[in-house]
Design an enzyme around this catalytic site. Sequence first.
Site, PDB file in Angstrom:
ATOM      1  N   ASP A  96       0.811  -1.211   0.000  1.00 19.79           N
ATOM      2  CA  ASP A  96       0.000   0.000   0.000  1.00 19.79           C
ATOM      3  C   ASP A  96       0.849   1.267   0.000  1.00 19.79           C
ATOM      4  OD1 ASP A  96      -2.361  -1.344  -0.137  1.00 19.79           O
ATOM      5  OD2 ASP A  96      -2.870  -1.146   1.984  1.00 19.79           O
ATOM      6  N   ASN A 171      -6.261   8.178   1.432  1.00 20.84           N
ATOM      7  CA  ASN A 171      -6.685   7.418   2.612  1.00 20.84           C
ATOM      8  C   ASN A 171      -7.193   8.315   3.736  1.00 20.84           C
ATOM      9  OD1 ASN A 171      -6.379   4.819   1.744  1.00 20.84           O
ATOM     10  ND2 ASN A 171      -4.401   4.484   2.719  1.00 20.84           N
ATOM     11  N   ARG A 182       2.888  15.821  25.261  1.00 17.64           N
ATOM     12  CA  ARG A 182       1.759  16.667  25.613  1.00 17.64           C
ATOM     13  C   ARG A 182       0.512  16.257  24.845  1.00 17.64           C
ATOM     14  NH1 ARG A 182       2.950  22.815  24.979  1.00 17.64           N
ATOM     15  NH2 ARG A 182       0.947  22.839  26.096  1.00 17.64           N
ATOM     16  N   THR A 212     -10.059   1.310   6.071  1.00 17.99           N
ATOM     17  CA  THR A 212      -9.370   0.082   6.483  1.00 17.99           C
ATOM     18  C   THR A 212      -7.887   0.329   6.763  1.00 17.99           C
ATOM     19  OG1 THR A 212      -9.101  -0.457   4.135  1.00 17.99           O
ATOM     20  CG2 THR A 212     -10.935  -1.487   5.301  1.00 17.99           C
ATOM     21  N   SER A 217      -7.377   1.265  12.515  1.00 17.19           N
ATOM     22  CA  SER A 217      -6.556   1.010  13.701  1.00 17.19           C
ATOM     23  C   SER A 217      -6.974   1.880  14.877  1.00 17.19           C
ATOM     24  CB  SER A 217      -5.075   1.259  13.377  1.00 17.19           C
ATOM     25  OG  SER A 217      -4.628   0.401  12.350  1.00 17.19           O
TER      26      SER A 217
END
Length: 377
Positions: A96, A171, A182, A212, A217
């Site tokens: 990818d 994407n 921080r 995806t 994630s």
Amino acid sequence: MSGQGREHRREERAGNEPSAGTPGAHVRRVLLTVHTGRHDIVELARTSAARLMAGGITVRLLAEEADDLAIDGAEVVPGDEKAACDAEIVMVFGGDGTFLRAAELARYTDAALMGVNLGRVGFLAETEPEAVEETLSAIERCLYRVEERLALQVDVLDRDGDVVGGTWALNEVSVEKAERSRVLDVVLAIDGRPLTSFGCDGVLCATPTGSTAYAFSAGGPVVWPDVEALLLVPSNAHALFARPLVTSPNSVLTVAVPPDGNTARVSADGRRVVEIPDGGRVDVRRAERPVRIARVHASTFGDRLVAKFGLPVRGFRDARHLGPGHELFTSRTVLSRDVVTGDGRVLDADADTHIDGDVGADVVAGEVGGAGTRDDG
């Protein structure tokens, strides 16, 4: 529309048209983009180039890859925004990451991207290595369809509302904290109306194609690529209301950074970075130009989900008989509980049917006429 809902099909050339080698004929070009760090990928690219050139198609290479590929007779061009000009297809050999690099080259041309997945997951690629011959044949005969995928346009503005930078993404766009120690304070707005604020590690604005990838994630939803929508997914937010959001494709997603908070930046597809001024904001909207992706095979997005993630496609009652790792062997469908064979045939579970096959065949055949009927609870 974007994705599979908006397709263009190249038809096979008529037999009376001049070939590519005839003076005055249209020259068909394919630009190769290759992950040259692996020997097996380089060899596959070389054999594919030879096949295309034998079919009268001109093969074009990027200057930075030409020495590693060493393909005689190929055009060599600089790897800039003009690399894919006049090319019909940008053929990608890699994962990818290589595909996203190729998308930059094809961004402002009419070339369609076609990927051969040689990475670990490869959601963007159309073809696995074992199906390359079929793909090359489809290119030669112009038997492929082109999907138009929604892309993102990004504007970075300062505290006065002046645009000071911008980029695009296929994407996702990630608004990230510049200092890892921080928390990043953000204010979210949709179509110019404030929605919520919280501290977080970052905020993702994604397309269905990118659902995806990074957004997945971070806990975002999986969205079929033919759905027109924009996604907003917080990353590790310190808030009770920090759910992934799915908005209209015509919405404008705004992520504002207070002037007294952590410094931030925008990362587009993990490849392009734009710094956000103190007190600035990021506006994300649908890009005017979609990304064109060529498809050859008839597999659906659902098929790719099953294959890439190894998803079980049987109910747990059936899966217990063969154990984990055999989900794609002869089984029953979850809904009808008919038997599905390895070649895709569906057999009536009530019929007296013998199932051939060496893995679990006796067990499944026994269930057809025995305890595993549609009446069990």
